[in-house]
Design a protein around this motif. Structure first.
Motif, PDB file in Angstrom:
ATOM      1  N   GLY A  31      22.347  22.992  -5.126  1.00 28.35           N
ATOM      2  CA  GLY A  31      21.822  23.640  -3.930  1.00 28.35           C
ATOM      3  C   GLY A  31      22.243  22.931  -2.655  1.00 28.35           C
ATOM      4  N   LEU A  32      22.629  21.689  -2.753  1.00 27.92           N
ATOM      5  CA  LEU A  32      23.182  20.981  -1.599  1.00 27.92           C
ATOM      6  C   LEU A  32      24.609  21.465  -1.388  1.00 27.92           C
ATOM      7  CD1 LEU A  32      21.688  17.545  -2.028  1.00 27.92           C
ATOM      8  CD2 LEU A  32      22.708  18.134   0.134  1.00 27.92           C
ATOM      9  N   LYS A  33      24.959  21.770  -0.170  1.00 26.25           N
ATOM     10  CA  LYS A  33      26.294  22.290   0.132  1.00 26.25           C
ATOM     11  C   LYS A  33      27.376  21.363  -0.419  1.00 26.25           C
ATOM     12  CE  LYS A  33      28.942  24.048   4.022  1.00 26.25           C
ATOM     13  NZ  LYS A  33      28.980  24.293   5.460  1.00 26.25           N
ATOM     14  N   TRP A  34      27.186  20.055  -0.275  1.00 29.16           N
ATOM     15  CA  TRP A  34      28.159  19.059  -0.740  1.00 29.16           C
ATOM     16  C   TRP A  34      28.339  19.151  -2.257  1.00 29.16           C
ATOM     17  CZ3 TRP A  34      31.768  15.720   0.662  1.00 29.16           C
ATOM     18  CH2 TRP A  34      32.078  14.648  -0.169  1.00 29.16           C
ATOM     19  N   SER A  35      27.246  19.104  -2.997  1.00 24.29           N
ATOM     20  CA  SER A  35      27.314  19.158  -4.466  1.00 24.29           C
ATOM     21  C   SER A  35      27.889  20.484  -4.938  1.00 24.29           C
ATOM     22  CB  SER A  35      25.919  18.977  -5.078  1.00 24.29           C
ATOM     23  OG  SER A  35      25.366  17.740  -4.726  1.00 24.29           O
ATOM     24  N   ALA A  92      30.504  12.339  -8.615  1.00 26.63           N
ATOM     25  CA  ALA A  92      30.540  12.772  -7.220  1.00 26.63           C
ATOM     26  C   ALA A  92      29.559  11.940  -6.403  1.00 26.63           C
ATOM     27  CB  ALA A  92      30.200  14.254  -7.115  1.00 26.63           C
ATOM     28  N   ASP A  93      30.095  11.169  -5.505  1.00 30.65           N
ATOM     29  CA  ASP A  93      29.374  10.351  -4.548  1.00 30.65           C
ATOM     30  C   ASP A  93      28.968   9.001  -5.135  1.00 30.65           C
ATOM     31  OD1 ASP A  93      27.819   9.729  -2.023  1.00 30.65           O
ATOM     32  OD2 ASP A  93      28.347  11.816  -1.693  1.00 30.65           O
ATOM     33  N   ASN A  94      28.431   8.144  -4.274  1.00 27.91           N
ATOM     34  CA  ASN A  94      28.220   6.744  -4.625  1.00 27.91           C
ATOM     35  C   ASN A  94      27.178   6.487  -5.707  1.00 27.91           C
ATOM     36  OD1 ASN A  94      29.605   6.564  -1.881  1.00 27.91           O
ATOM     37  ND2 ASN A  94      29.595   4.444  -2.588  1.00 27.91           N
ATOM     38  N   TYR A  95      26.060   7.181  -5.694  1.00 25.10           N
ATOM     39  CA  TYR A  95      25.034   6.898  -6.708  1.00 25.10           C
ATOM     40  C   TYR A  95      25.577   7.142  -8.114  1.00 25.10           C
ATOM     41  CZ  TYR A  95      21.376   6.486  -3.164  1.00 25.10           C
ATOM     42  OH  TYR A  95      20.602   6.086  -2.101  1.00 25.10           O
ATOM     43  N   ALA A  96      26.230   8.254  -8.308  1.00 30.31           N
ATOM     44  CA  ALA A  96      26.788   8.566  -9.627  1.00 30.31           C
ATOM     45  C   ALA A  96      27.897   7.581  -9.974  1.00 30.31           C
ATOM     46  CB  ALA A  96      27.311  10.000  -9.655  1.00 30.31           C
ATOM     47  N   TYR A  97      28.739   7.270  -9.022  1.00 32.15           N
ATOM     48  CA  TYR A  97      29.832   6.326  -9.233  1.00 32.15           C
ATOM     49  C   TYR A  97      29.280   4.958  -9.662  1.00 32.15           C
ATOM     50  CZ  TYR A  97      33.668   3.169  -7.936  1.00 32.15           C
ATOM     51  OH  TYR A  97      34.634   2.191  -7.923  1.00 32.15           O
ATOM     52  N   ASP A  98      28.350   4.437  -8.880  1.00 28.68           N
ATOM     53  CA  ASP A  98      27.779   3.114  -9.183  1.00 28.68           C
ATOM     54  C   ASP A  98      27.081   3.105 -10.539  1.00 28.68           C
ATOM     55  OD1 ASP A  98      28.708   2.151  -6.745  1.00 28.68           O
ATOM     56  OD2 ASP A  98      26.785   2.443  -5.728  1.00 28.68           O
ATOM     57  N   PHE A 115      36.502   9.774  -9.747  1.00 27.45           N
ATOM     58  CA  PHE A 115      35.463   9.839  -8.718  1.00 27.45           C
ATOM     59  C   PHE A 115      35.945  10.607  -7.505  1.00 27.45           C
ATOM     60  CE2 PHE A 115      37.756   5.893  -7.742  1.00 27.45           C
ATOM     61  CZ  PHE A 115      37.991   6.025  -6.382  1.00 27.45           C
ATOM     62  N   CYS A 116      34.974  11.144  -6.770  1.00 30.82           N
ATOM     63  CA  CYS A 116      35.248  11.773  -5.484  1.00 30.82           C
ATOM     64  C   CYS A 116      34.066  11.507  -4.565  1.00 30.82           C
ATOM     65  CB  CYS A 116      35.502  13.267  -5.631  1.00 30.82           C
ATOM     66  SG  CYS A 116      34.107  14.207  -6.244  1.00 30.82           S
ATOM     67  N   GLY A 117      34.335  11.484  -3.274  1.00 26.96           N
ATOM     68  CA  GLY A 117      33.269  11.311  -2.296  1.00 26.96           C
ATOM     69  C   GLY A 117      32.678   9.925  -2.243  1.00 26.96           C
TER      70      GLY A 117
END
Length: 139
Positions: A31-35, A92-98, A115-117
């Motif tokens: 639902g987030l435009k980014w995701s 996608a993004d830092n939380y998932a990456y970390d 990874f992306c973002g």
């Protein structure tokens, strides 16, 4: 987004030795435009490769962010992914990456991570084990 699509396409053609499943882990929520934009881009590519099954997980880190929550998420993922072998993990993004890098050896051994973002990516921070598994597009 263009570079991510190119990397995913190249990855598909070079990875026929593994299972036919790809896991996408979003840091945030559906639902987030980014995701949603990242999912749409990946799903567009996946349509051209029906031999792969895409599984999408949302960490919901924009709404819940605590060590206790991430510990519980780790327990959940241990159960969900215990008997799964993924062709690749897309984060996608830092939380998932970390999160995926921290628990890669336990949850996804020998599995490539795209990874992306990710902000502030520094390849020197990857340990020797992870260097051969991690690639992507920085934000």
């Amino acid at each position: 987004m263009k570079y991510l699509k190119i990397m995913i396409i190249l990855f598909f053609y070079s990875s026929f030795l593994y299972s036919d499943e790809i896991l996408l882990i979003h840091s945030y929520n559906k639902g987030l435009k980014w995701s949603d934009g990242i999912s749409r881009g990946i799903e567009d590519i996946m349509l051209k490769h029906p031999q792969y099954e895409l599984t999408t997980e949302y960490m919901d880190s924009k709404k819940i962010e605590s060590e206790n929550y991430f510990d519980e998420l780790l327990d959940l993922y241990r159960k969900k992914f215990r008997n799964r072998q993924y062709n690749a993990i897309i984060v996608a993004d830092n939380y998932a990456y970390d999160f995926v890098l921290k628990y890669h050896h336990e949850l996804f051994p020998n599995t490539p991570v795209i990874f992306c973002g990710v902000e502030n990516f520094n390849p020197k921070e990857l340990d020797t084990y992870l260097k051969k598994y991690v690639t992507g597009v920085i934000e």
